[in-house]
Design a protein around this motif. Structure first.
Motif, short mmCIF file in Angstrom:
data_model
loop_
_atom_site.label_atom_id
_atom_site.label_comp_id
_atom_site.label_asym_id
_atom_site.label_seq_id
_atom_site.Cartn_x
_atom_site.Cartn_y
_atom_site.Cartn_z
N GLN A 3 0.92 -0.92 0.10
CA GLN A 3 0.33 -0.02 -0.11
C GLN A 3 0.77 1.22 0.05
OE1 GLN A 3 -0.78 -2.54 2.19
NE2 GLN A 3 -2.28 -3.38 0.83
N VAL A 4 0.59 2.13 -1.05
CA VAL A 4 1.51 3.25 -1.32
C VAL A 4 0.91 4.72 -1.63
CG1 VAL A 4 3.56 2.04 -2.04
CG2 VAL A 4 2.00 2.86 -3.58
N LEU A 5 1.36 5.59 -1.24
CA LEU A 5 0.90 6.95 -1.65
C LEU A 5 1.79 7.41 -2.89
CD1 LEU A 5 -0.87 9.46 -0.84
CD2 LEU A 5 1.15 10.17 0.08
N ILE A 6 1.01 7.84 -4.01
CA ILE A 6 1.87 8.03 -4.95
C ILE A 6 1.72 9.89 -5.64
CG2 ILE A 6 2.37 7.72 -7.67
CD1 ILE A 6 1.50 4.79 -6.96
N THR A 7 2.80 10.33 -5.77
CA THR A 7 2.39 11.68 -6.46
C THR A 7 3.01 11.62 -7.94
OG1 THR A 7 4.49 12.63 -5.78
CG2 THR A 7 2.79 12.96 -4.31
N PHE A 14 -2.34 9.89 -5.24
CA PHE A 14 -3.33 8.52 -5.09
C PHE A 14 -2.50 7.48 -3.97
CE2 PHE A 14 -2.88 10.34 -9.36
CZ PHE A 14 -3.96 10.25 -9.87
N ALA A 15 -3.60 6.91 -3.38
CA ALA A 15 -3.22 5.92 -2.60
C ALA A 15 -3.74 4.64 -3.26
CB ALA A 15 -4.05 6.26 -1.35
N SER A 28 6.28 5.20 -14.78
CA SER A 28 4.85 4.88 -14.93
C SER A 28 4.68 3.33 -14.21
CB SER A 28 4.62 4.63 -16.42
OG SER A 28 4.66 5.69 -16.90
N MET A 29 3.75 2.91 -13.83
CA MET A 29 3.21 1.85 -13.29
C MET A 29 1.83 1.58 -13.19
SD MET A 29 4.58 2.19 -9.21
CE MET A 29 6.22 2.71 -9.59
N PRO A 30 1.41 0.20 -12.95
CA PRO A 30 -0.18 -0.05 -12.87
C PRO A 30 -0.38 0.10 -11.41
CG PRO A 30 1.05 -2.16 -13.33
CD PRO A 30 2.11 -0.98 -13.58
N VAL A 31 -1.47 0.75 -10.70
CA VAL A 31 -1.73 0.78 -9.50
C VAL A 31 -3.23 0.16 -9.21
CG1 VAL A 31 -2.30 2.16 -7.71
CG2 VAL A 31 -0.44 3.00 -9.35
N PHE A 76 5.82 6.84 -1.48
CA PHE A 76 5.62 6.68 -0.07
C PHE A 76 5.11 5.50 0.57
CE2 PHE A 76 5.10 11.04 -1.43
CZ PHE A 76 6.30 11.71 -0.85
N GLU A 77 5.51 4.55 1.03
CA GLU A 77 4.81 3.93 2.06
C GLU A 77 3.83 4.28 2.90
OE1 GLU A 77 6.88 0.38 3.84
OE2 GLU A 77 8.63 0.77 2.25
N MET A 78 2.61 3.66 2.97
CA MET A 78 1.58 4.04 3.77
C MET A 78 1.50 3.11 5.07
SD MET A 78 -1.76 4.82 1.38
CE MET A 78 -2.46 5.69 2.78
N THR A 79 1.19 3.59 6.39
CA THR A 79 1.17 2.98 7.55
C THR A 79 -0.36 1.93 7.37
OG1 THR A 79 -0.10 4.53 8.58
CG2 THR A 79 2.34 4.58 8.70
N GLU A 80 -0.52 1.24 8.06
CA GLU A 80 -1.82 0.46 8.08
C GLU A 80 -2.80 1.19 8.40
OE1 GLU A 80 -3.42 -3.53 10.27
OE2 GLU A 80 -1.32 -3.30 10.20
N ASP A 81 -2.73 2.03 9.46
CA ASP A 81 -3.72 2.88 9.99
C ASP A 81 -4.11 4.04 8.65
OD1 ASP A 81 -4.01 1.75 12.39
OD2 ASP A 81 -2.71 2.94 13.32
N ALA A 82 -3.13 4.56 8.12
CA ALA A 82 -3.44 5.37 6.93
C ALA A 82 -4.12 4.76 6.01
CB ALA A 82 -2.23 5.92 6.53
#
Length: 89
Positions: A3-7, A14-15, A28-31, A76-82
């Protein structure tokens, strides 16, 4: 899946989930299961979304798979809570 946050270069935020073996230097990558942050109302910037997640004033899109997200500027890696908070919208 991670699970990541992408700018993006187009000011998109995007999450979503990317493959564990995804090359993080790719532009570029699929999400999968992606949500776009339309408005996030954070007090500590966009990275607060990765650490804490959206708040009650945030506006978050419905989920969709993105076949190819282009012009990525940061991941950015997202925390489980986020991640859990993001899924509640």
């Amino acid at each position: 899946m991670k699970q990541v946050l992408i700018t993006t270069a187009h000011r998109g935020v995007f999450a979503g989930e990317i493959a564990d073996d995804q090359d993080l230097s790719a532009k570029s990558m699929p999400v999968q299961n992606a949500r776009m942050f339309i408005y996030w109302a954070t007090t500590r910037g966009v990275m607060e979304l990765a650490h804490v997640g959206p708040n009650s004033r945030s506006k978050v899109s419905l989920p969709a798979d993105i076949s190819m997200l282009h012009d990525i500027t940061a991941i950015f890696e997202m925390t489980e809570d986020a991640w859990k908070k993001t899924q509640e919208f």
